[in-house]
Design an enzyme around this catalytic site. Structure first.
Site, PDB file in Angstrom:
ATOM      1  CG  HIS A 145      -2.164   0.898   1.114  1.00  0.00           C
ATOM      2  ND1 HIS A 145      -2.468   1.835   2.041  1.00  0.00           N
ATOM      3  CD2 HIS A 145      -3.231   0.862   0.430  1.00  0.00           C
ATOM      4  CE1 HIS A 145      -3.425   2.355   1.738  1.00  0.00           C
ATOM      5  NE2 HIS A 145      -3.911   1.883   0.610  1.00  0.00           N
ATOM      6  CE  LYS A 147      -1.273   4.651  -1.586  1.00  0.00           C
ATOM      7  NZ  LYS A 147      -2.160   4.211  -0.457  1.00  0.00           N
ATOM      8  CG  ASP A 152      18.535  12.182 -10.220  1.00  0.00           C
ATOM      9  OD1 ASP A 152      18.658  10.956 -10.487  1.00  0.00           O
ATOM     10  OD2 ASP A 152      18.509  13.309 -10.792  1.00  0.00           O
ATOM     11  CG  HIS A 316      -7.666   8.180  -0.343  1.00  0.00           C
ATOM     12  ND1 HIS A 316      -6.309   7.895  -1.012  1.00  0.00           N
ATOM     13  CD2 HIS A 316      -8.151   6.708  -0.403  1.00  0.00           C
ATOM     14  CE1 HIS A 316      -5.754   6.776  -0.883  1.00  0.00           C
ATOM     15  NE2 HIS A 316      -6.956   5.963  -0.784  1.00  0.00           N
ATOM     16  CE  LYS A 318      -4.480   6.361   2.432  1.00  0.00           C
ATOM     17  NZ  LYS A 318      -6.096   5.941   2.579  1.00  0.00           N
ATOM     18  CG  ASP A 323      -2.204  16.943  22.757  1.00  0.00           C
ATOM     19  OD1 ASP A 323      -3.688  17.093  22.873  1.00  0.00           O
ATOM     20  OD2 ASP A 323      -1.773  16.520  23.718  1.00  0.00           O
TER      21      ASP A 323
END
Length: 398
Positions: A145, A147, A152, A316, A318, A323
């Site tokens: 999952h 990404k 370079d 979507h 995440k 705090d």
């Protein structure tokens, strides 16, 4: 009748073997995985809040790459925007840039024609994670999952966006796509490079000892830690941060299917006086994941947790705000699949100015979302409650 009983018996045996394979695979992972010890990095980060901005920045960095491009996505479609990136990768490979591309085996939507074109240009393309025995069904259920993009060894990307038109809001089924991604420079790039190369080695069974992949990089001023997880240790890291919260906790997630320990930690936090807000999508992109969240809402609402449903597109993101002193941002949702099965890329950010940027995005999304009330929750239809029961029975795998 006899044949029917035989078929039923064979199906039960098959299900039992799958269950045993999964449990033993999980046990093997627990025994063999090493605890994480992430380093505190100092980097320069840019928060990307739209798919268009993400793709614009990404294509510029891909275009200017001179030595190598390392790219890993859970989903890669060769639709309009995906085709543009494929064409650019082909061009860079023909220019002599080493291009390595990994895509999850179930998320790879690249046609045979494009795969052949990339291979002819010199692009190395592999599907991940690799399947093998023993524990075939456990490994089959694991999704990569992550990404990640590294150009370079100088600039890198990670976050929630995949490659496809829907992530730019061009799919009418989902509408406006809400997500967060980070473009990074500085020594944190090395952690993403290591994560990518570890996955590449698992697929190719070839070790990379080239020091040029890890050049000395000028540190930035924004502190964070980064680490990959393979179904272990993320729950512990999240619990440690939640248990330290004193005032406020905001959870932004596409899927909310917490573990028993997570639910207990959230309820205990409310008893300490912590204000908790949870924002998640009103519509779902997968069957039953929305229904799987609802059984948890009763005790949360009764404890004073505020639950918001984003309905102006697909949510979507995440991210978690602790705090406003720390923030999680990565690829993991607040669900059991992310905690215990999937391969995820995670970060905790401790730069307060950058945290304010994340908070501003989430606060805005909350302001235009619908707050779920106990009255509304109790009016769920019998059909919806039936789907909740089904979703709960398979929630470990959603």
């Amino acid at each position: 009748m006899v044949y029917a009983l035989i078929i039923i018996a064979l199906l039960l045996i098959l299900l039992g073997l799958v269950w045993l394979d999964f449990r033993l695979g999980r046990r093997s992972l627990i025994i063999n995985e090493e605890p994480i010890e992430p380093l505190v990095r100092e980097s320069r980060m840019q928060l990307l809040t739209t798919g268009d901005h993400f793709v614009e920045c990404l294509m510029q960095d891909l275009f200017h790459a001179e030595k190598h491009i390392h790219m890993l996505f859970y989903i890669f479609r060769d639709d309009h925007i995906g085709q543009k990136i494929i064409d650019l990768l082909e061009l860079k490979a023909k220019q002599g840039v080493k291009v390595r591309l990994m895509v999850d085996m179930f998320g790879c939507k690249i046609s045979f024609r494009n795969k052949r074109k990339l291979k002819k240009a010199g692009v190395k393309l592999h599907l991940t994670p690799p399947l093998s025995f023993p524990y075939f069904f456990f490994k089959l259920n694991q999704r990569n999952h992550r990404k990640i993009v590294i150009c370079d060894s100088k600039v890198a990307y990670f976050g929630g966006y995949n490659i496809g038109d829907e992530y730019l809001g061009r799919d009418p089924k989902f509408g406006r796509w809400r997500d967060l991604h980070i473009r990074m420079q500085g020594n944190g790039v090395q952690d993403l490079q290591k994560s990518f190369l570890n996955d590449w080695e698992d697929v190719c069974h070839k070790s990379f000892e080239d020091a040029s992949f890890y050049p000395a990089l000028q540190p930035g001023t924004q502190k964070l830690i980064m680490f990959p997880t393979n179904g272990l240790f993320l729950e512990e890291q999240q619990l440690k941060h939640i248990e330290a919260v004193k005032h406020s906790l905001t959870i932004a997630t596409a899927y909310f299917i917490p573990s028993e320990r997570m639910m207990k930690a959230l309820i205990q936090a409310t008893k300490r006086g912590v204000q908790i807000k949870i924002i998640l999508p009103k519509k779902s992109d997968h069957p039953l994941v929305r229904e799987a969240a609802f059984p948890y809402f009763d005790s949360l609402l009764r404890s004073g947790v505020q639950i918001y449903q984003y309905y102006r597109g697909f949510f979507h993101t995440k991210a978690i705000l602790f705090d406003h002193d720390a923030a999680y941002l990565g690829t993991a949702n607040f669900d059991k699949r992310s905690f215990f099965i999937n391969l995820e890329q995670n970060s905790y950010i401790y730069d307060k100015d950058f945290i304010k940027l994340i908070a501003a995005e989430i606060d805005y999304d909350i302001s235009i979302s619908h707050q779920l009330t106990m009255e509304e929750y109790q009016k769920r239809s019998l059909y919806f409650r039936l789907k909740e029961k089904i979703a709960s029975a398979v929630s470990d795998f959603l």
